[in-house]
Design an enzyme around this catalytic site. Structure first.
Site, PDB file in Angstrom:
ATOM      1  N   GLU A   1       0.884  -1.168   0.000  1.00 52.31           N
ATOM      2  CA  GLU A   1       0.000   0.000   0.000  1.00 52.31           C
ATOM      3  C   GLU A   1       0.910   1.202   0.000  1.00 52.31           C
ATOM      4  O   GLU A   1       1.704   1.389   0.924  1.00 52.31           O
ATOM      5  CB  GLU A   1      -0.861   0.025   1.269  1.00 52.31           C
ATOM      6  CG  GLU A   1      -1.855  -1.089   1.340  1.00 52.31           C
ATOM      7  CD  GLU A   1      -3.109  -0.818   0.530  1.00 52.31           C
ATOM      8  OE1 GLU A   1      -3.447   0.347   0.290  1.00 52.31           O
ATOM      9  OE2 GLU A   1      -3.746  -1.801   0.128  1.00 52.31           O
TER      10      GLU A   1
ATOM     11  N   CYS B   1      -1.228   9.192   3.623  1.00 54.05           N
ATOM     12  CA  CYS B   1      -1.213   8.626   2.280  1.00 54.05           C
ATOM     13  C   CYS B   1      -2.400   9.148   1.477  1.00 54.05           C
ATOM     14  O   CYS B   1      -2.416   9.058   0.255  1.00 54.05           O
ATOM     15  CB  CYS B   1      -1.271   7.108   2.358  1.00 54.05           C
ATOM     16  SG  CYS B   1      -2.508   6.543   3.515  1.00 54.05           S
TER      17      CYS B   1
HETATM   18  P1  NAP Z   1       9.248   3.834   3.447  1.00 57.03           P
HETATM   19  O1  NAP Z   1      10.441   4.699   3.563  1.00 57.03           O
HETATM   20  O2  NAP Z   1       8.968   3.215   2.137  1.00 57.03           O
HETATM   21  O3  NAP Z   1       9.410   2.736   4.606  1.00 57.03           O
HETATM   22  C1  NAP Z   1       8.470   1.698   4.869  1.00 57.03           C
HETATM   23  C2  NAP Z   1       9.208   0.427   5.329  1.00 57.03           C
HETATM   24  O4  NAP Z   1       9.798  -0.197   4.192  1.00 57.03           O
HETATM   25  C3  NAP Z   1      10.336   0.640   6.306  1.00 57.03           C
HETATM   26  O5  NAP Z   1      10.396  -0.454   7.208  1.00 57.03           O
HETATM   27  C4  NAP Z   1      11.555   0.662   5.420  1.00 57.03           C
HETATM   28  O6  NAP Z   1      12.681   0.255   6.134  1.00 57.03           O
HETATM   29  C5  NAP Z   1      11.201  -0.384   4.361  1.00 57.03           C
HETATM   30  N1  NAP Z   1      11.862  -0.124   3.083  1.00 57.03           N
HETATM   31  C6  NAP Z   1      11.758   1.008   2.335  1.00 57.03           C
HETATM   32  N2  NAP Z   1      12.453   0.885   1.198  1.00 57.03           N
HETATM   33  C7  NAP Z   1      13.021  -0.356   1.211  1.00 57.03           C
HETATM   34  C8  NAP Z   1      13.837  -1.082   0.288  1.00 57.03           C
HETATM   35  N3  NAP Z   1      14.216  -0.562  -0.875  1.00 57.03           N
HETATM   36  N4  NAP Z   1      14.227  -2.328   0.639  1.00 57.03           N
HETATM   37  C9  NAP Z   1      13.855  -2.872   1.811  1.00 57.03           C
HETATM   38  N5  NAP Z   1      13.069  -2.238   2.720  1.00 57.03           N
HETATM   39  C10 NAP Z   1      12.647  -1.000   2.423  1.00 57.03           C
HETATM   40  O7  NAP Z   1       7.921   4.669   3.800  1.00 57.03           O
HETATM   41  P2  NAP Z   1       7.664   5.627   5.053  1.00 57.03           P
HETATM   42  O8  NAP Z   1       8.524   6.824   4.875  1.00 57.03           O
HETATM   43  O9  NAP Z   1       7.761   4.881   6.290  1.00 57.03           O
HETATM   44  O10 NAP Z   1       6.157   6.084   4.894  1.00 57.03           O
HETATM   45  C11 NAP Z   1       5.749   7.177   4.142  1.00 57.03           C
HETATM   46  C12 NAP Z   1       5.072   6.717   2.859  1.00 57.03           C
HETATM   47  O11 NAP Z   1       4.085   5.752   3.177  1.00 57.03           O
HETATM   48  C13 NAP Z   1       4.349   7.793   2.093  1.00 57.03           C
HETATM   49  O12 NAP Z   1       4.637   7.682   0.735  1.00 57.03           O
HETATM   50  C14 NAP Z   1       2.887   7.505   2.353  1.00 57.03           C
HETATM   51  O13 NAP Z   1       2.013   7.973   1.367  1.00 57.03           O
HETATM   52  C15 NAP Z   1       2.900   6.019   2.469  1.00 57.03           C
HETATM   53  N6  NAP Z   1       1.772   5.518   3.249  1.00 57.03           N
HETATM   54  C16 NAP Z   1       0.825   4.752   2.624  1.00 57.03           C
HETATM   55  C17 NAP Z   1      -0.268   4.295   3.341  1.00 57.03           C
HETATM   56  C18 NAP Z   1      -1.317   3.438   2.685  1.00 57.03           C
HETATM   57  O14 NAP Z   1      -2.113   2.857   3.391  1.00 57.03           O
HETATM   58  N7  NAP Z   1      -1.371   3.347   1.394  1.00 57.03           N
HETATM   59  C19 NAP Z   1      -0.398   4.597   4.702  1.00 57.03           C
HETATM   60  C20 NAP Z   1       0.591   5.356   5.312  1.00 57.03           C
HETATM   61  C21 NAP Z   1       1.689   5.794   4.561  1.00 57.03           C
HETATM   62  P3  NAP Z   1      14.079   0.978   5.883  1.00 57.03           P
HETATM   63  O15 NAP Z   1      13.857   2.411   6.247  1.00 57.03           O
HETATM   64  O16 NAP Z   1      14.979   0.219   6.785  1.00 57.03           O
HETATM   65  O17 NAP Z   1      14.421   0.803   4.445  1.00 57.03           O
END
Ligand code: NAP
Length: 530
Positions: free
Chosen positions: A265, A302
């Site tokens: 998501e 999001c």
């Molecule tokens: P994120 O940076 O993508 O991180 C989410 C998780 O994924 C973390 O545990 C991160 O760990 C891991 N991760 C990220 N990239 C990775 C990779 N290349 N390889 C392995 N693991 C990886 O997102 P965020 O900053 O926490 O959240 C913000 C985003 O979430 C926004 O874009 C928002 O719109 C979205 N969001 C969506 C929803 C929905 O329901 N659709 C709800 C809330 C938020 P590491 O940091 O260790 O890599």
């Protein structure tokens, strides 16, 4: 509260790696107590193996036992006290009342799933009794129902440290289905993750369940999440986060020798369409609601509205733009979740400032403080040409920034609706007459959007049976599924079919007598009777 910072592998802890990181308070850069150890590949292996070993026992627990477990998680989350919320607030910069509200949502969510699991009809039992005389060929007795799939990896998002993290709907729905869970703790709130893990461990102990159904691994490097998704005994993963992270891990899941479902998501642009009839009636009110939606939680939702479309030959549109601009200037800059998200926001805004044809209509008057990772509110505007020249505007910039787009006709609005990528939401402000005039826009949106909102705003959603939080790519990687609401259990089950199976050997849900009294589809009819 003291944090050990170790991996939690069933009921044991482990800290093989000397590589550590800490939680940081984004409001002033303070290093928070606790050193968190990066998980080694061996620790990840141990956690998934343990989950796989506990799967058969866990999946055979009764619906009643699983419901009681979910209720125990809710009770333990309350009993744990507020220290957990104080840590969540310190790790994210969210005000304490927001963290308290998130716990309320997580608790209600666990209870809602308990109610669904106990009632039992969610297993979608279907029975087609044998028809020996059927032409052209006889039919054997055929029955099927949903069954859990195995160990699930869960990646929470930084913006909901409680409600979309360790205690979030991914974990709760996987447990509800009968699947063990391995959490990849979010490195931006590792202490909150450890506290939430203790809550789940307390509930496991209270209910006498196998400890292997829950583990948690820490990591700040992409390696930890990647190794977890690659593990051969993993059955699926659920992810909430950025498009970059979600897509990278989705590709890892699909490149495995045995691919597994990766339910990501991600973010989206959540357009708002302000139609002429509504503008004539209440332009000021809609502008107020829009800026509130844009700035709630420092725009870190999001469902944050990144694009607003209106029709230019309308005085209401001018009122909307000027009221929105005035409110944007009044917004007092606030601390974002962490310096990385703040940096990405500033870079995104900088890129928009350099786009020809895009005008900065308004910005918070007060200068944000860089050291506090503060974000100002930015409101840009453009016309249809400006949007066509900059397709990047159809992508999410995470934070309080939005672009108002002036269109000239219903056809132009329809063309832009057609250009939108998949999105979690779209909001339409209009009258019934507007809906008739702009029906083609709505028809297009139905193909692109997960949740269509009329005369409302996208931020904030109710966790219930009918909610859908998903949408076509890039909102998610699987548009059939939601990540919030009881339907999200469907991600962690698959149909299993029994043909000509003796009645006593069938799962109770499929036995002739319907011993648990669930709603089933029997010979084409929905019924609770036998
Ligand atoms: P994120 O940076 O993508 O991180 C989410 C998780 O994924 C973390 O545990 C991160 O760990 C891991 N991760 C990220 N990239 C990775 C990779 N290349 N390889 C392995 N693991 C990886 O997102 P965020 O900053 O926490 O959240 C913000 C985003 O979430 C926004 O874009 C928002 O719109 C979205 N969001 C969506 C929803 C929905 O329901 N659709 C709800 C809330 C938020 P590491 O940091 O260790 O890599």
């Amino acid at each position: 509260m003291n944090f050990h910072g170790h991996q939690i592998i069933g009921k044991t802890t482990s800290a093989e790696s000397g590589e550590t990181f800490t939680g940081i308070d984004p409001r002033d850069g303070t290093v928070l107590p606790g050193e968190f150890h990066e998980a080694t590949n061996a620790e990840i292996d141990q956690a998934v193996n343990l989950a796989a070993e506990s799967f058969d026992t866990f999946r055979h627990t009764s619906l009643e036992d699983r419901a009681a477990f979910l209720e125990a998680i809710a009770d333990e989350a309350i009993a744990f006290g507020d220290e957990f919320l104080i840590r969540a607030s310190a790790e994210t910069g969210h005000p304490l009342p927001r963290c308290t509200a998130e716990r309320g949502r997580a608790v209600n969510q666990a209870r809602l799933f308990a109610k669904m699991v106990r009632e039992g009809s969610w297993v979608d039992a279907r029975i087609d009794k044998a028809l020996p005389d059927q032409q052209p060929v006889p039919r054997p007795d055929i029955r099927s129902m949903m069954k859990p799939i195995g160990p699930i990896a869960v990646f929470g998002a930084s913006n909901f440290p409680i409600a979309i993290s360790v205690l979030g709907s991914d974990t709760i729905s996987a447990f509800a289905a009968g699947c063990p869970v391995i959490i990849k703790a979010h490195p931006a709130h590792p202490g909150t993750c450890e506290a939430a893990a203790l809550i789940i461990q307390n509930a496991i102990k209270k209910c006498g369940l196998p400890d292997g159904i829950f583990s948690l691994v820490h990591g700040r490097s992409a390696r930890v999440g990647t190794e977890l998704v690659k593990h051969p005994k993993l059955a699926a993963a659920a992810f909430t986060g950025s498009l970059n992270g979600g897509r990278a891990l989705f590709d890892v899941a699909n490149a495995r020798p045995v691919p597994i479902p990766f339910y990501a998501e991600m973010g989206s642009v959540n357009p708002i369409f302000v139609l002429p009839g509504a503008l004539e009636e209440r332009a000021d009110g809609i502008a107020k609601g829009f800026i509130e939606a844009l700035t709630t939680g420092v725009g870190q939702f999001c469902t944050n509205p990144g694009l607003v479309f209106g029709i230019g030959d309308n005085s209401g549109w001018d009122t909307f733009r000027s009221t929105a601009a005035e409110l944007a200037t009044e917004y007092d800059p606030q601390t974002m979740l962490h310096s990385g998200i703040h940096y990405a926001f500033e870079e995104g805004v900088k890129a928009m400032q350099n786009m020809g044809g895009l005008t900065l209509k308004a910005r918070s008057i007060r200068e944000p403080v860089e050291q506090k990772s503060e974000a100002a509110c930015y409101l840009f505007e453009t016309d249809s040409e400006g949007l066509l020249d900059h397709p990047q505007l159809f992508e999410e910039v995470f934070g309080p920034v939005s672009t108002m787009v002036e269109c000239q006709s219903p056809r132009e609005l329809e063309a832009f609706a057609e250009q939108l990528d998949g999105s979690l939401t779209a909001s339409i402000h209009g009258t019934e007459e507007d809906l008739e005039t702009y029906k083609n826009v709505i028809t297009v949106l139905e193909r692109k959007i997960g949740r269509l909102i009329f005369n409302g705003y996208p931020v904030g959603l109710d966790v219930c049976d009918s909610i859908h939080h998903g949408g076509p790519y890039p909102a998610t990687c699987h548009s059939h599924f939601t990540s919030i609401g009881t339907r999200c259990i469907n991600r962690f089950v698959r149909p299993v079919c029994y043909q000509n199976w003796p009645n006593a050997a069938l799962p109770p849900e499929l036995q002739d007598e319907n011993p648990i009294g669930i709603m089933r589809m029997v010979n084409g009819e929905r019924t609770r009777s036998v």
